[in-house]
Design an enzyme around this catalytic site. Structure first.
Site, PDB file in Angstrom:
ATOM      1  N   GLU A   1      -3.927   6.452   5.738  1.00 35.53           N
ATOM      2  CA  GLU A   1      -3.817   7.321   4.666  1.00 35.53           C
ATOM      3  C   GLU A   1      -5.107   7.663   3.975  1.00 35.53           C
ATOM      4  OE1 GLU A   1      -1.464   4.951   1.662  1.00 35.53           O
ATOM      5  OE2 GLU A   1      -0.278   4.510   3.511  1.00 35.53           O
TER       6      GLU A   1
ATOM      7  N   ASP B   1      -4.615   3.228  -9.570  1.00 34.92           N
ATOM      8  CA  ASP B   1      -5.759   2.440  -9.059  1.00 34.92           C
ATOM      9  C   ASP B   1      -6.683   1.561  -9.746  1.00 34.92           C
ATOM     10  OD1 ASP B   1      -5.129   3.735  -6.636  1.00 34.92           O
ATOM     11  OD2 ASP B   1      -6.374   5.448  -7.306  1.00 34.92           O
TER      12      ASP B   1
END
Length: 262
Positions: free
Chosen positions: A46, A57
């Site tokens: 990814e 995140d």
């Protein structure tokens, strides 16, 4: 056949997908990291599209996004770096990022470039389902690119069924309602959640992500799903000084076998 479907057909579980932020630690490292991951037996890669406000995140990936942007990484530069990647890379490649950079780049232009460089799938966590159906679905199908959706422990059964019907490749099963890089621990609540999803007998396979950073966590996730995704722990490893190939080799060995070189 899309390479994502092919890997799930070829492997019966224990699939390892690894995420990294393009342009980190250095802006020219992208292709080298992908090659090292494939060379050490990773099943999917990814590739993170740097963004200034990565809301899902944790601290490590926020740092890598900021540094990548400081390094001059852009979406166009990323596509340039991936131009010849399929001459050496045969495993599935997925781009993961946020909606804003894709919209600014142009949706069809993005799909066209992604297909030309050999990207197999895309993950956009903040893409609403109605926008996907209206503006993305036909274009992605036109260019043969899979859209992978995320679910969490709080996702309703109705939405999970919708994602299973509308999505492609696999379902990204977020292990807990937290940001990336949270404590690596598969507890009772997560196991119950994994079992619940497994018992839904969905069309798509599921990979567990968020909080997977050790051999033990990876193995535990694989008992209840088709595999797991590792991001923050790998990006943290990339921040260490040393030869890039050796860093990747030691990290993947630690995840797969529990052997960590000191």
């Amino acid at each position: 056949m899309n390479k994502i479907d092919l890997i799930f057909k070829q492997k019966q579980g224990n699939i390892l997908s690894v995420y990294f932020t393009a342009g980190y630690p250095n802006h020219e490292d992208t292709a080298g990291i992908i090659k090292a991951l494939q060379g050490n037996g990773v099943d999917l890669v990814e590739i993170g599209i740097p963004f200034s406000d990565p809301m899902a995140d944790g601290a490590i990936l926020q740092m890598s996004n900021q540094q990548a942007l400081k390094n001059g990484m852009t979406l166009q530069l990323l596509f340039n770096q991936l131009t010849d990647i399929r001459e050496e890379i045969h495993i599935p490649l997925i781009m993961m990022g946020y909606l804003n950079p894709v919209l600014r780049f142009g949706v069809e232009k993005f799909c066209e470039k992604a297909a030309a460089t050999g990207i197999d799938g895309i993950i956009l966590p903040d893409l609403p389902m109605d926008v996907y159906k209206r503006e993305f679905k036909d274009l992605l199908q036109k260019y043969g690119i899979f859209m992978i959706f995320l679910i969490t422990p709080e996702t309703s059964e109705e939405r999970i069924r919708t994602i299973d019907r509308e999505g492609d490749g696999f379902i990204y099963m977020v292990s807990a309602s937290s940001t990336t890089g949270s404590k690596s621990m598969i507890g009772k609540d997560q196991i119950e959640y994994f079992k619940r999803i497994r018992d839904m007998d969905l069309r798509l396979h599921a990979l567990v992500g968020f909080g997977i950073s050790s051999h033990e966590a990876f193995s535990s996730a694989c008992r209840y799903s088709s595999g797991a995704i590792i991001g923050s722990a790998f990006v943290k490893a990339l921040s260490e000084n040393g030869d890039l190939k050796n860093i990747v080799k030691d990290f993947i060995s630690g995840i797969r076998c529990g052997v960590i070189k000191k």
